[in-house]
Scaffold this active site. Structure first.
Site, PDB file in Angstrom:
ATOM      1  N   LYS A  96       6.286  24.668  -3.871  1.00  0.00           N
ATOM      2  CA  LYS A  96       6.938  25.942  -4.173  1.00  0.00           C
ATOM      3  C   LYS A  96       6.176  26.734  -5.241  1.00  0.00           C
ATOM      4  O   LYS A  96       6.245  27.951  -5.277  1.00  0.00           O
ATOM      5  CB  LYS A  96       8.371  25.712  -4.664  1.00  0.00           C
ATOM      6  CG  LYS A  96       9.278  24.893  -3.772  1.00  0.00           C
ATOM      7  CD  LYS A  96       9.657  25.617  -2.491  1.00  0.00           C
ATOM      8  CE  LYS A  96      10.869  25.047  -1.788  1.00  0.00           C
ATOM      9  NZ  LYS A  96      10.803  23.668  -1.308  1.00  0.00           N
TER      10      LYS A  96
HETATM   11  C1  LIG Z   1      11.255  23.043  -0.114  1.00  0.00           C
HETATM   12  C2  LIG Z   1      10.706  21.714   0.214  1.00  0.00           C
HETATM   13  C3  LIG Z   1      10.496  21.314   1.541  1.00  0.00           C
HETATM   14  C4  LIG Z   1      10.906  22.154   2.719  1.00  0.00           C
HETATM   15  O1  LIG Z   1      10.190  23.369   2.787  1.00  0.00           O
HETATM   16  P1  LIG Z   1      10.739  24.565   3.670  1.00  0.00           P
HETATM   17  O2  LIG Z   1       9.818  25.699   3.429  1.00  0.00           O
HETATM   18  O3  LIG Z   1      12.127  24.841   3.169  1.00  0.00           O
HETATM   19  O4  LIG Z   1      10.753  24.103   5.074  1.00  0.00           O
HETATM   20  C5  LIG Z   1       9.895  20.082   1.771  1.00  0.00           C
HETATM   21  N1  LIG Z   1       9.530  19.284   0.750  1.00  0.00           N
HETATM   22  C6  LIG Z   1       9.733  19.628  -0.534  1.00  0.00           C
HETATM   23  C7  LIG Z   1       9.318  18.688  -1.615  1.00  0.00           C
HETATM   24  C8  LIG Z   1      10.312  20.854  -0.856  1.00  0.00           C
HETATM   25  O5  LIG Z   1      10.492  21.196  -2.128  1.00  0.00           O
END
Ligand SMILES: *Cc1c(COP(=O)(O)O)cnc(C)c1O
Length: 462
Positions: free
Chosen positions: A112
């Site tokens: 993120k």
């Molecule tokens: C947010 C997240 C996901 C999923 O990602 P999306 O874009 O919502 O599909 C998978 N793994 C981790 C560690 C995350 O923080």
């Protein structure tokens, strides 16, 4: 470059407007009117370039005149300067033809950060130009919240409120949200699951009086800027394995469909991707959708990969929009059926397009633990549970095309699951070593829209 809504009824916006707006006023999500393409020569020229150089080439065609080239380049440099690895998104080899893309070297140790650090820079630049102040409200299944707080803490013209499901995030995830001491940071523990948090957020956006009064802005992956920033590492990793001369495939641990949708955009831009594989945990609505052509909501079960404990996968709407040949009215109808009837059936043509573009797999809790544990002594790589879900699904799709699995978080964010699988507790990196001793500041709230809205209005630091 203009942005249109997936539901066809909201005004077209510029990149800056789409980024600051978040959800479209017809309830849809913004997408570019046309997806720009890069030539094979432009992609080949990325070989050997820095992550920042590649980021500039990939994203520049999408931002119109929101920033000059020099401004945009400076924002990219500022966004990634604080990462703990010079490659930003290094690729390591797991097995013959299987590679892991480590996306956890940012400040909050999850992928993120790639989008949120850049969004933070872009919001600041746009706000200092306009003099506006905004209220960011975000919903998180664990990692978006800390990444958003890290990007916006201490800014004078922004308040950031994060809704997270009480008791359903890991302790490290919670503490990353509750320990920052800046007055503009507000962590709210909601009695509900992630889907409840995301629904409350969408309802706030659809309450135009509230939205305008607090100048609501969103940084969930409904925000196009988030998706865009994630397109970059598909290019950087594929090029380092020989693209555009050689195809690659990707397996992506998926919840809200943002990260894998960025892969779809990379493919549409001209990156030769053979397969895009959706990996889900036991909350497998996306896997079931791909298998059956119907999307039907079930309850959410808590798992050891909490960031994927989702049933209403927002960004799937963007994929549907393209599957239906950009027919906003049909998308609006299906999204309405999902909300009011609990599901919808995808038409034959659209379903075929989705099956041609995506494959999928789902992984149980035991398989997830076994995948983490099974790596011990093979390479030195320790998987977080989300990454392990991806690696497990990727195994079923290995072939002659190089496979890249996205490692979405650092194992130390999920120490209990990793310790259970390997017998060893992963250590937090030095900049977070005292996280478990810091004071927490959090407000427990009911899953009640008017109460949430009242709290936000009262808390805004004027
Ligand atoms: C947010 C997240 C996901 C999923 O990602 P999306 O874009 O919502 O599909 C998978 N793994 C981790 C560690 C995350 O923080």
């Amino acid at each position: 470059m203009q942005y249109i809504s997936t539901r066809g009824q909201a005004p077209k916006l510029t990149f800056e407007q789409a980024m600051m707006t978040g959800l479209a006023r017809d309830g849809g999500l913004y997408v570019p009117e046309t997806i720009p393409t890069l030539s094979a020569d432009q992609i080949a020229a990325m070989a050997g370039q820095s992550y920042e150089d590649i980021a500039f080439t990939v994203m520049r065609p999408f931002i119109g005149d929101t920033f000059t080239d020099a401004e945009f380049r400076a924002l990219i440099d500022a966004a990634y300067g604080g990462f703990g690895h010079d490659a930003r998104a290094p690729l390591v080899q797991l097995a013959p033809n299987h590679f892991l893309l480590e996306l956890f070297h940012g400040p909050t140790l999850a992928f993120k950060d790639f989008a949120m650090q850049l969004i933070g820079q872009m919001f600041q630049a746009a706000l200092s130009r306009s003099g506006d102040r905004i209220t960011i409200v975000g919903a998180t299944s664990g990692d978006t919240g800390s990444a958003a707080i890290e990007a916006f803490r201490g800014l004078s013209n922004v308040d950031v409120f994060i809704l997270f499901p009480h008791g359903r995030v890991s302790e490290v995830q919670r503490r990353q949200m509750t320990t920052p001491s800046e007055a503009n940071v507000h962590a709210l523990a909601v009695d509900g699951d992630f889907d409840d948090c995301q629904a409350a957020l969408k309802d706030m956006f659809n309450d135009f009086d509230f939205r305008d009064e607090v100048r609501l802005a969103g940084v969930n992956s409904i925000n196009w800027g988030r998706v865009l920033a994630q397109v970059v590492y598909y290019f950087s990793s594929a090029v380092s394995l020989g693209a555009p001369h050689r195809k690659v495939s990707f397996t992506v641990p998926t919840g809200n469909f943002g990260d894998i949708f960025a892969g779809y955009i990379a493919k549409e831009m001209g990156l030769p991707i053979e397969q895009l594989i959706i990996a889900t945990n036991q909350n497998d609505i996306l896997h079931r959708t791909l298998q059956t052509g119907e999307q039907i909501k079930q309850g959410v079960t808590s798992s050891i990969s909490p960031s994927m404990d989702i049933q209403v996968s927002s960004n799937f709407e963007r994929a549907l929009f393209y599957a239906y040949g950009q027919d906003g009215a049909t998308v609006a109808q299906q999204m309405d059926d999902l909300k009011t009837k609990g599901g919808f059936k995808i038409s034959q043509g659209a379903y075929q397009m989705l099956r041609d573009t995506f494959a999928s797999g789902s992984v149980s809790e035991d398989e997830t633990l076994a995948t983490i544990g099974g790596q011990v002594g093979v390479t030195n790589e320790v998987f977080c549970p989300h990454t392990a879900v991806g690696v497990r699904v990727a195994h079923d799709h290995l072939g002659t095309t190089p496979m890249i699995t996205l490692a979405t978080a650092h194992p130390a964010k999920f120490p209990d699951a990793v310790e259970q699988a390997t017998g060893t507790r992963p250590q937090l990196p030095p900049h977070m070593a005292d996280l478990l001793e810091r004071d927490e500041r959090v407000t427990r709230v009911a899953n009640d829209l008017p109460a949430l809205q009242a709290l936000i209005k009262e808390r805004i630091t004027a």
